[in-house]
Design a protein around this motif. Structure first.
Motif, PDB file in Angstrom:
ATOM      1  N   ILE A 146       0.828  -1.206   0.000  1.00 43.44           N
ATOM      2  CA  ILE A 146       0.000   0.000   0.000  1.00 43.44           C
ATOM      3  C   ILE A 146       0.862   1.255   0.000  1.00 43.44           C
ATOM      4  O   ILE A 146       0.603   2.212  -0.723  1.00 43.44           O
ATOM      5  CB  ILE A 146      -0.939   0.007   1.231  1.00 43.44           C
ATOM      6  CG1 ILE A 146      -1.899  -1.190   1.178  1.00 43.44           C
ATOM      7  CG2 ILE A 146      -1.715   1.317   1.308  1.00 43.44           C
ATOM      8  CD1 ILE A 146      -2.769  -1.322   2.409  1.00 43.44           C
ATOM      9  N   GLU A 147       1.939   1.229   0.828  1.00 49.37           N
ATOM     10  CA  GLU A 147       2.755   2.431   0.954  1.00 49.37           C
ATOM     11  C   GLU A 147       4.166   2.039   1.375  1.00 49.37           C
ATOM     12  O   GLU A 147       4.352   1.096   2.152  1.00 49.37           O
ATOM     13  CB  GLU A 147       2.148   3.370   1.997  1.00 49.37           C
ATOM     14  CG  GLU A 147       2.846   4.708   2.138  1.00 49.37           C
ATOM     15  CD  GLU A 147       2.132   5.621   3.118  1.00 49.37           C
ATOM     16  OE1 GLU A 147       1.786   6.743   2.731  1.00 49.37           O
ATOM     17  OE2 GLU A 147       1.928   5.203   4.279  1.00 49.37           O
ATOM     18  N   VAL A 148       5.162   2.783   0.858  1.00 49.47           N
ATOM     19  CA  VAL A 148       6.557   2.583   1.229  1.00 49.47           C
ATOM     20  C   VAL A 148       7.188   3.946   1.517  1.00 49.47           C
ATOM     21  O   VAL A 148       7.003   4.896   0.744  1.00 49.47           O
ATOM     22  CB  VAL A 148       7.356   1.880   0.103  1.00 49.47           C
ATOM     23  CG1 VAL A 148       8.837   1.782   0.486  1.00 49.47           C
ATOM     24  CG2 VAL A 148       6.800   0.505  -0.184  1.00 49.47           C
ATOM     25  N   HIS A 149       7.910   4.032   2.641  1.00 49.58           N
ATOM     26  CA  HIS A 149       8.598   5.274   2.980  1.00 49.58           C
ATOM     27  C   HIS A 149      10.054   4.951   3.277  1.00 49.58           C
ATOM     28  O   HIS A 149      10.356   4.193   4.201  1.00 49.58           O
ATOM     29  CB  HIS A 149       7.951   5.957   4.188  1.00 49.58           C
ATOM     30  CG  HIS A 149       8.549   7.286   4.507  1.00 49.58           C
ATOM     31  ND1 HIS A 149       9.012   7.633   5.759  1.00 49.58           N
ATOM     32  CD2 HIS A 149       8.772   8.369   3.714  1.00 49.58           C
ATOM     33  CE1 HIS A 149       9.493   8.855   5.726  1.00 49.58           C
ATOM     34  NE2 HIS A 149       9.362   9.327   4.506  1.00 49.58           N
ATOM     35  N   HIS A 150      10.970   5.547   2.507  1.00 49.89           N
ATOM     36  CA  HIS A 150      12.405   5.257   2.567  1.00 49.89           C
ATOM     37  C   HIS A 150      13.090   6.442   3.224  1.00 49.89           C
ATOM     38  O   HIS A 150      12.949   7.580   2.777  1.00 49.89           O
ATOM     39  CB  HIS A 150      12.897   5.068   1.119  1.00 49.89           C
ATOM     40  CG  HIS A 150      14.233   4.431   0.999  1.00 49.89           C
ATOM     41  ND1 HIS A 150      15.281   5.047   0.383  1.00 49.89           N
ATOM     42  CD2 HIS A 150      14.696   3.220   1.397  1.00 49.89           C
ATOM     43  CE1 HIS A 150      16.345   4.252   0.383  1.00 49.89           C
ATOM     44  NE2 HIS A 150      16.009   3.138   1.006  1.00 49.89           N
TER      45      HIS A 150
END
Length: 406
Positions: free
Chosen positions: A353-357
């Motif tokens: 759904i979502e990826v934060h790097h």
């Protein structure tokens, strides 16, 4: 002034042709969730999507020609406002509604749409009442109180008449309490028709106003609640006496239980319930052992919920059921790592759904990065399998708590 069953019967006659009886249906899926034999009275099917039309018509129909010409005023967090506005306009009566500044926009817009002049004032219904009383005196308007009025109470009692006519074998009625008008009218009717029936009230734990009034306690009252329709700090004089005499007990429900109930109505019954409207079902979630095996009548008393809030509740319930999993891992900052992780999630059947790097955290090695990932999962077992699989390949994950656990 007392309110009698004869008053309820008279109000029911006034409602004919103005407010149609709402359906009461068995709810096998809710029964399976709660352990009770659940029947739901769908008061959200009315024109204004709430039970308040009954009390409003009962009051408005009794006004003199002179009172109708001058107009009426009411204070409300939303549903009483819409009911008075709609039926006053239908009857050619000017109306002013004072609503707290905190009232959801959907209810303010609907009230204006039904033809009322809306005045926003105060943080609570009690503060709105002060302004409404002042305007009523200034302009000579008839005050239509949302709960502490004998005609309003009598009108709400018609719900219990319909429920017991549809199913005389009900063991228990579970009814939301704000100021107490709904449960007062229903208790009068129910205890007259079937003296042995149990009537249980439900309040949001943040607003235990009737609980405090009857038990002499001083539990804190206030705070942001999903059930703004029953967020009342001061109960009525008439309603307090009736509830003390006829209501068997009160259950306090948490915000998490209210959210679960709203979501359950949507997912299992395919119907909208606002927080206050779902309070009865929340009580069954809060105390399932109390209602297990009993034939319980629930009043879904209102369906005017802000769509944005409803969307948030649905996501939060998915998180509670672990059908949405958020986790954090520390990874080496080198090419191919995101591909490895996304490929592994694909193998495991998880939908990203979502990826934060993030590379800037001081607790991350200079050649590393943190990765926050949110995925859609099937259930708790699937979520645990995903976390275990990453541990096995040397990428331990820490579950992120969104706070939805309530």
């Amino acid at each position: 002034m007392t309110v009698t069953f004869a008053d309820v019967e008279a109000a029911a006659r006034l409602l004919e042709g103005a407010v149609s009886p709402s359906p009461m249906l068995a709810a096998p899926k809710l029964s399976a969730l709660t352990g009770a034999d659940v029947r739901v009275k769908y008061e959200n099917f009315h024109v204004t999507n709430a039970f308040k039309e009954r009390g409003a018509v009962s009051k408005l129909a009794r006004l003199t020609a002179e009172e109708r010409a001058r107009g009426v005023i009411a204070m409300s967090a939303g549903n009483h406002a819409q009911a008075v506005a709609y039926h006053a306009t239908r009857l050619g009566i000017p109306s002013i509604i004072v609503m707290p500044d905190t009232t959801p926009h959907v209810k303010v817009a609907a009230t204006r749409g039904f033809g009322a002049e809306v005045v926003l004032d105060g943080e609570t219904v009690a503060e709105a009442q002060v302004r409404a009383s002042a305007i009523a005196l200034e302009r000579g308007l008839t005050f239509v109180h949302p709960y502490d009025d004998p005609y309003v109470i009598a009108g709400q009692g018609s719900i219990a008449m319909e429920m017991l006519a549809a199913d005389p074998d009900l063991d228990c009625l579970v009814v939301p309490i704000g100021g107490g008008g709904l449960i007062s009218g229903m208790a009068i009717a129910a205890k007259t028709i079937k003296p042995g029936i149990e009537v249980i009230g439900v309040e949001a734990a943040l607003y235990p106003a009737m609980w405090n009034a009857l038990r002499g306690e001083e539990l804190p009252v206030g705070g942001p609640t999903l059930a703004e329709g029953i967020a009342v700090k001061n109960v009525g004089v008439l309603t307090r006496e009736i509830v003390a005499r006829l209501v068997d007990d009160i259950v306090l429900v948490s915000e998490a239980e209210l959210e679960r109930a709203v979501n359950a109505y949507l997912i299992h019954q395919k119907t909208l319930a606002e927080g206050a409207g779902a309070a009865g079902l929340a009580a069954l979630f809060a105390q399932p052992e109390r209602f297990a095996g009993r034939k319980v009548g629930l009043v879904l008393c209102g369906g005017n919920i802000d769509p944005r809030i409803l969307a948030s509740i649905m996501v939060r319930e998915l998180e509670r059921d672990q059908k949405i999993l958020a986790f954090r891992m520390t990874i080496a900052d080198r090419p191919g790592m995101l591909g490895l992780i996304s490929g592994k999630l694909g193998e495991l059947g998880a939908n990203i759904i979502e990826v934060h790097h993030q590379r800037q955290f001081l607790d991350v090695p200079a050649k590393g990065a943190t990765l926050d990932v949110t995925v859609e999962t099937r259930d708790h077992a699937h979520a645990e399998a995903i976390l275990a699989a990453f541990r096995e390949i040397g990428l331990p994950c820490r579950r992120l708590d969104s706070g939805a656990g309530g």
